[in-house]
Design a protein around this motif. Structure first.
Motif, PDB file in Angstrom:
ATOM      1  N   GLY A  48       0.839  -1.198   0.000  1.00 50.07           N
ATOM      2  CA  GLY A  48       0.000   0.000   0.000  1.00 50.07           C
ATOM      3  C   GLY A  48       0.866   1.237   0.000  1.00 50.07           C
ATOM      4  N   LEU A  49       0.338   2.301  -0.635  1.00 56.57           N
ATOM      5  CA  LEU A  49       1.110   3.530  -0.783  1.00 56.57           C
ATOM      6  C   LEU A  49       0.389   4.686  -0.090  1.00 56.57           C
ATOM      7  N   PRO A  77      -3.720  -5.790   7.956  1.00 54.54           N
ATOM      8  CA  PRO A  77      -3.881  -4.506   7.246  1.00 54.54           C
ATOM      9  C   PRO A  77      -5.326  -4.121   6.976  1.00 54.54           C
ATOM     10  N   SER A  78      -6.259  -5.073   7.124  1.00 58.36           N
ATOM     11  CA  SER A  78      -7.669  -4.714   6.921  1.00 58.36           C
ATOM     12  C   SER A  78      -8.267  -4.037   8.151  1.00 58.36           C
ATOM     13  N   GLU A  81      -9.253   0.947  10.908  1.00 57.17           N
ATOM     14  CA  GLU A  81      -9.690   1.818  12.008  1.00 57.17           C
ATOM     15  C   GLU A  81      -8.944   1.500  13.303  1.00 57.17           C
ATOM     16  N   GLU A  82      -8.750   0.223  13.547  1.00 54.04           N
ATOM     17  CA  GLU A  82      -8.061  -0.138  14.790  1.00 54.04           C
ATOM     18  C   GLU A  82      -6.629   0.402  14.792  1.00 54.04           C
ATOM     19  N   ILE A  83      -5.964   0.321  13.647  1.00 56.90           N
ATOM     20  CA  ILE A  83      -4.586   0.835  13.564  1.00 56.90           C
ATOM     21  C   ILE A  83      -4.575   2.357  13.717  1.00 56.90           C
ATOM     22  N   TRP A  84      -5.571   3.017  13.103  1.00 56.63           N
ATOM     23  CA  TRP A  84      -5.700   4.477  13.249  1.00 56.63           C
ATOM     24  C   TRP A  84      -5.809   4.845  14.739  1.00 56.63           C
ATOM     25  N   ILE A 107       0.111   6.265   6.933  1.00 53.17           N
ATOM     26  CA  ILE A 107      -0.170   4.835   7.110  1.00 53.17           C
ATOM     27  C   ILE A 107      -1.619   4.526   6.734  1.00 53.17           C
ATOM     28  N   ASP A 108      -2.541   5.380   7.156  1.00 51.39           N
ATOM     29  CA  ASP A 108      -3.967   5.161   6.862  1.00 51.39           C
ATOM     30  C   ASP A 108      -4.226   5.122   5.356  1.00 51.39           C
ATOM     31  N   ILE A 109      -3.619   6.053   4.629  1.00 48.64           N
ATOM     32  CA  ILE A 109      -3.815   6.085   3.164  1.00 48.64           C
ATOM     33  C   ILE A 109      -3.312   4.771   2.559  1.00 48.64           C
ATOM     34  N   ALA A 110      -2.149   4.306   3.019  1.00 44.09           N
ATOM     35  CA  ALA A 110      -1.583   3.060   2.477  1.00 44.09           C
ATOM     36  C   ALA A 110      -2.470   1.859   2.805  1.00 44.09           C
ATOM     37  N   LEU A 111      -3.095   1.857   3.978  1.00 42.28           N
ATOM     38  CA  LEU A 111      -3.971   0.738   4.346  1.00 42.28           C
ATOM     39  C   LEU A 111      -5.238   0.696   3.485  1.00 42.28           C
ATOM     40  N   TRP A 112      -5.788   1.876   3.180  1.00 38.81           N
ATOM     41  CA  TRP A 112      -6.942   1.904   2.258  1.00 38.81           C
ATOM     42  C   TRP A 112      -6.525   1.407   0.875  1.00 38.81           C
ATOM     43  N   ASP A 113      -5.316   1.767   0.464  1.00 40.87           N
ATOM     44  CA  ASP A 113      -4.813   1.289  -0.837  1.00 40.87           C
ATOM     45  C   ASP A 113      -4.728  -0.236  -0.837  1.00 40.87           C
ATOM     46  N   ILE A 114      -4.215  -0.798   0.227  1.00 40.45           N
ATOM     47  CA  ILE A 114      -4.133  -2.264   0.330  1.00 40.45           C
ATOM     48  C   ILE A 114      -5.525  -2.888   0.309  1.00 40.45           C
TER      49      ILE A 114
END
Ligand SMILES: [Mg+2]
Length: 405
Positions: A48-49, A77-78, A81-84, A107-114
């Motif tokens: 993810g980027l 990575p899914s 929200e928990e990571i945020w 990090i949040d942007i990369a997780l949505w990309d993943i």
């Protein structure tokens, strides 16, 4: 879901996919404007980027991404929200804002990309789907504080920008009031505008208004530089230009100062790029301090938070218009939210940078007719071009390389 869920030591081992690493890249394609990208790597091969560029604090961002690894590596990575929540609250001693919300954003942007890649859909499809066919942009001409710039340059650029199909222009017509040497630009003290400086700003804006016509959409950015008296005097002087908004007339720390400007001018106001997370926006909405808000997706808390702030603005009937003066990942992250948010005004861009974006991302996003257009590519729809990237990579600790234009 009871306590046993959160306390189950096996929970973090249940998911099939784990985050294996965070990698940051500092890239300088445009002189003096380093971009900081974040890649989140997973053990299923997806990457993810994200982006959290900030022109003054690049080494801090690189260190912050490194510091966040223990909170992120090994997680599913899914669980975006928990990571945020985890990063934000673990850094509550730093108020979770500014520096920390930049790290969260990347990090949040990369997780949505993943997540989009894993499900095979663009991010905007995960956020509720499109409410518009494309995302309209506004862009920039020169600011009056650019070295050697003349009103004729601004007029020519404004005419060209209109001809290029962009529907709105923003500019800062206020010259710096403190002489400074060297390449550094940016307010280092609250500034006072002299009557001469206000007159020069009005001359600039009148010339731009004349160039683009009475109905074209113009904005003025004050970059949070002025004391209350200056901000009010300039705002009153600008009223006849019929702006869409007058941006950050005073520094971000005092809502009382902003309220004074609000109560003593008749001009729409906008703030947001220096406010982070949903909590910073509560008084802005509740006290009706502005007419537009402009959170930055790479600073406010990422795609998750930009979507939430847009949704908070909606019941106040306030439009949001993401700030975007960073790199190509940031603008794509904002784009996906803008596709889904009903109360969008326009997304900011610097269209003259798009050619530079093409040098480091692949494929480049689709833009024409003053808008960015969606694709069916999963996730954000772009990735870093690692071969090209090497040419532009910057050592974030190299002071000489970090000189600002
Ligand atoms: Mg601004």
């Amino acid at each position: 879901m009871g306590e046993e869920f959160w306390n189950d030591p096996k929970r973090e081992k249940e998911g099939d996919v784990k985050i294996t690493d965070l990698v940051s890249y500092v890239v300088q394609v445009r002189e003096g404007l380093p971009w900081t990208f974040v890649e989140v790597h997973t053990d299923d091969g997806l990457t993810g980027l994200g982006e959290c560029s900030d022109y003054r604090s690049t080494p801090m961002l690189v260190a912050g991404i490194e510091a966040a690894k223990p909170l992120v590596v090994g997680q599913d990575p899914s669980h975006i929200e928990e990571i945020w929540q985890r990063i934000f609250h673990q850094y509550s001693t730093m108020n979770g804002r500014g520096y920390i919300s930049h790290i969260v954003s990347g990090i949040d942007i990369a997780l949505w990309d993943i997540r989009g890649q894993a499900l095979g859909v663009p991010v905007y499809q995960l956020l509720g789907g499109p409410v518009r066919p494309s995302v309209p942009l506004y862009t920039h001409i020169q600011d009056q504080w650019y070295e050697g710039v003349k009103i004729a340059d601004a007029v020519q650029a404004a005419r060209q920008t209109v001809a290029d199909g962009y529907g709105g222009i923003k500019t800062d017509p206020f010259k710096w009031q403190r002489a400074r040497q060297g390449p550094y630009r940016g307010a280092d003290m609250v500034e006072r505008l002299s009557p001469k400086a206000i007159a020069e700003a009005i001359e600039w804006m009148d010339a731009v208004r004349e160039a683009v016509g009475p109905d074209y959409e113009l904005m003025v950015d004050a970059h949070g530089r002025f004391d209350v008296a200056s901000a009010i005097a300039a705002g009153r002087a600008l009223e006849h230009v019929k702006l869409i908004w007058y941006e950050e007339p005073v520094p971000p720390e005092s809502f009382q100062a902003l309220r004074q400007v609000r109560e003593n001018t008749d001009i729409p106001l906008c703030i947001g790029e220096r406010h982070f997370t949903r909590w910073d926006y509560i008084p802005i909405f509740e006290q009706r301090l502005v007419d537009y808000v402009m959170p930055d997706v790479a600073w406010c808390g990422g795609i998750s938070e930009l979507r939430r702030i847009a949704a908070m603005a909606e019941p106040y009937y306030i439009r949001f218009s993401p700030h975007d003066a960073l790199g190509p990942v940031s603008i794509m992250a904002g784009f996906h939210v803008c596709m889904t948010a009903p109360n969008l005004y326009r997304q900011e861009c610097l269209h003259t940078w798009f050619e530079d974006f093409k040098k480091i991302v692949t494929p480049m996003f689709d833009y024409h007719d003053g808008a960015i257009w969606p694709s069916d590519r999963p996730g954000l729809g772009i990735a870093l071009n690692h071969d090209a990237l090497k040419q532009y990579q910057l050592d974030p600790w190299d002071l000489k390389a970090r000189r600002f234009r």
